[in-house]
Design a protein around this motif. Structure first.
Motif, PDB file in Angstrom:
ATOM      1  N   ILE A 158       0.838  -1.188   0.000  1.00 36.52           N
ATOM      2  CA  ILE A 158       0.000   0.000   0.000  1.00 36.52           C
ATOM      3  C   ILE A 158       0.877   1.244   0.000  1.00 36.52           C
ATOM      4  CG2 ILE A 158      -0.209  -0.081   2.530  1.00 36.52           C
ATOM      5  CD1 ILE A 158      -3.007   1.188   2.150  1.00 36.52           C
ATOM      6  N   ILE A 159       0.500   2.213  -0.812  1.00 40.38           N
ATOM      7  CA  ILE A 159       1.199   3.498  -0.861  1.00 40.38           C
ATOM      8  C   ILE A 159       0.269   4.568  -0.304  1.00 40.38           C
ATOM      9  CG2 ILE A 159       2.035   5.322  -2.394  1.00 40.38           C
ATOM     10  CD1 ILE A 159       3.305   3.298  -4.128  1.00 40.38           C
ATOM     11  N   LEU A 160       0.827   5.403   0.548  1.00 41.20           N
ATOM     12  CA  LEU A 160       0.112   6.540   1.113  1.00 41.20           C
ATOM     13  C   LEU A 160       0.706   7.807   0.504  1.00 41.20           C
ATOM     14  CD1 LEU A 160       0.320   5.385   4.853  1.00 41.20           C
ATOM     15  CD2 LEU A 160      -1.524   4.900   3.225  1.00 41.20           C
ATOM     16  N   LEU A 161      -0.117   8.596  -0.138  1.00 42.89           N
ATOM     17  CA  LEU A 161       0.362   9.803  -0.807  1.00 42.89           C
ATOM     18  C   LEU A 161      -0.332  11.036  -0.240  1.00 42.89           C
ATOM     19  CD1 LEU A 161       0.318   8.634  -4.543  1.00 42.89           C
ATOM     20  CD2 LEU A 161       2.277   8.724  -3.002  1.00 42.89           C
ATOM     21  N   ASP A 162       0.453  11.972   0.240  1.00 42.31           N
ATOM     22  CA  ASP A 162      -0.083  13.223   0.760  1.00 42.31           C
ATOM     23  C   ASP A 162       0.098  14.295  -0.305  1.00 42.31           C
ATOM     24  OD1 ASP A 162      -1.041  15.247   2.290  1.00 42.31           O
ATOM     25  OD2 ASP A 162       0.270  14.902   4.004  1.00 42.31           O
ATOM     26  N   GLU A 163      -1.003  14.642  -0.987  1.00 39.61           N
ATOM     27  CA  GLU A 163      -0.953  15.581  -2.106  1.00 39.61           C
ATOM     28  C   GLU A 163       0.052  15.099  -3.149  1.00 39.61           C
ATOM     29  OE1 GLU A 163      -2.702  18.612  -2.954  1.00 39.61           O
ATOM     30  OE2 GLU A 163      -4.009  17.512  -1.608  1.00 39.61           O
ATOM     31  N   PRO A 164      -0.217  13.986  -3.838  1.00 36.07           N
ATOM     32  CA  PRO A 164       0.752  13.390  -4.762  1.00 36.07           C
ATOM     33  C   PRO A 164       1.121  14.269  -5.952  1.00 36.07           C
ATOM     34  CG  PRO A 164      -1.406  12.384  -5.011  1.00 36.07           C
ATOM     35  CD  PRO A 164      -1.458  13.213  -3.773  1.00 36.07           C
ATOM     36  N   ALA A 165       0.233  15.180  -6.341  1.00 38.19           N
ATOM     37  CA  ALA A 165       0.517  16.033  -7.487  1.00 38.19           C
ATOM     38  C   ALA A 165       1.164  17.357  -7.078  1.00 38.19           C
ATOM     39  CB  ALA A 165      -0.767  16.310  -8.271  1.00 38.19           C
ATOM     40  N   ASN A 166       1.532  17.485  -5.812  1.00 38.98           N
ATOM     41  CA  ASN A 166       2.155  18.717  -5.321  1.00 38.98           C
ATOM     42  C   ASN A 166       3.434  19.026  -6.108  1.00 38.98           C
ATOM     43  OD1 ASN A 166       2.271  20.890  -3.568  1.00 38.98           O
ATOM     44  ND2 ASN A 166       3.572  19.813  -2.101  1.00 38.98           N
ATOM     45  N   HIS A 167       3.610  20.262  -6.487  1.00 34.07           N
ATOM     46  CA  HIS A 167       4.793  20.760  -7.215  1.00 34.07           C
ATOM     47  C   HIS A 167       4.802  20.389  -8.704  1.00 34.07           C
ATOM     48  CE1 HIS A 167       6.559  21.948  -3.430  1.00 34.07           C
ATOM     49  NE2 HIS A 167       6.592  20.710  -2.992  1.00 34.07           N
ATOM     50  N   LEU A 168       3.848  19.581  -9.179  1.00 38.95           N
ATOM     51  CA  LEU A 168       3.896  19.115 -10.561  1.00 38.95           C
ATOM     52  C   LEU A 168       3.032  19.989 -11.466  1.00 38.95           C
ATOM     53  CD1 LEU A 168       3.598  15.242 -10.067  1.00 38.95           C
ATOM     54  CD2 LEU A 168       5.671  16.616 -10.287  1.00 38.95           C
ATOM     55  N   ASP A 169       3.478  20.176 -12.721  1.00 34.69           N
ATOM     56  CA  ASP A 169       2.643  20.877 -13.682  1.00 34.69           C
ATOM     57  C   ASP A 169       1.523  19.940 -14.142  1.00 34.69           C
ATOM     58  OD1 ASP A 169       3.627  19.182 -15.792  1.00 34.69           O
ATOM     59  OD2 ASP A 169       5.381  20.467 -15.964  1.00 34.69           O
ATOM     60  N   LEU A 170       0.562  20.491 -14.907  1.00 36.80           N
ATOM     61  CA  LEU A 170      -0.645  19.739 -15.250  1.00 36.80           C
ATOM     62  C   LEU A 170      -0.323  18.445 -15.996  1.00 36.80           C
ATOM     63  CD1 LEU A 170      -3.710  19.591 -15.259  1.00 36.80           C
ATOM     64  CD2 LEU A 170      -3.713  20.952 -17.361  1.00 36.80           C
TER      65      LEU A 170
END
Length: 251
Positions: A158-170
């Motif tokens: 299991i992977i836990l991601l806190d705001e996985p798209a943080n810092h990434l462009d669209l």
């Protein structure tokens, strides 16, 4: 299956989340939604056993509180929203840390299988060509992909991601979420991700929980949760009307 039962957790003796109960099955991606300060990140830290909690976190019926740290690292990986650099390692060295729990012996050399896993993930995330660059030279978005690579290389259940798209462009947000959804389905894994962007959550998630005032306000299939009236209560606006007005601007 991951089961959360009667979970309470917080900091300095003060609970931030109360009486939290839900489950996620293999092959599912679950989105954790809610306003700032409602306990989303605290929930992930509890599941990862980073902070103390009361209640039960069960993986396939086994309580994680009795699992050693090394064995737990093979089952659960957490990627936090802050991309911080403490030591100037290369991209490859940083990503390879994901195999630490699997290394054997005093010298702890990477096996052929370890090396293949590292290479495959770096290529999937389009950072193989920069594997020899120092991570303190990277932009925030690229650094986040390196830390995600380290998480995937850990090959957890299991992977836990806190705001996985943080810092990434669209573009990289969409590519990242597509990759993660495929990883979950093809490998029969589980993923719990904290999201602020409800559109990304709807595209990505199978199920969702909405947290408000430190408790779960809604829990179920992603479309059912996002179509429910609870969002208006939690966010204090008519979310559906806002989304439709925003969509009209693109027509």
């Amino acid at each position: 299956m991951l089961e959360i039962k009667y979970l309470y957790a917080g900091y300095g003796g003060e609970d931030v989340i109360f009486d939290t109960n839900f489950q996620i099955n293999k092959g599912e991606s679950l989105c954790v939604l809610g306003p700032n300060g409602c306990g989303k990140s605290t929930l992930l830290k509890s599941i990862a056993r980073i902070i103390e909690y009361r209640g039960s976190v069960l993986m396939n019926g086994e309580n994680i509180s009795i699992i050693s740290r090394r064995e737990l690292a093979k089952k659960i990986a957490l990627l936090s929203q802050s991309a911080q650099v403490f030591f100037p390692y290369t991209v490859y060295e940083t990503a390879a840390m994901g195999r630490y729990a699997y290394l054997q012996g005093i010298l702890k050399n990477l096996s052929a299988e370890d090396i293949k896993i590292i290479e495959d993930v770096l290529k999937q995330l389009d950072i193989w060509d920069i594997k020899d660059r120092m991570i303190d030279e990277l932009s925030g978005g690229t650094l986040q992909r390196v830390f995600l690579a380290r998480t995937l290389i850990q090959t957890p259940d299991i992977i836990l991601l806190d705001e996985p798209a943080n810092h990434l462009d669209l573009k990289h947000q969409i590519e990242l979420l597509d990759l993660l959804k495929i990883w979950v389905k093809e490998n029969n894994k589980m993923l719990i991700g904290v999201f602020h962007d409800l559109n990304l959550a709807r595209l990505f998630g199978d199920t969702a929980i909405v947290m408000n005032n430190s408790r779960i306000a809604a829990n179920g299939k992603i479309d059912d949760v996002l179509n429910s009236d609870v969002l208006s209560d939690v966010y204090g606006i008519d979310v559906r009307e806002f989304m439709n007005e925003a969509l009209e601007k693109w027509k």
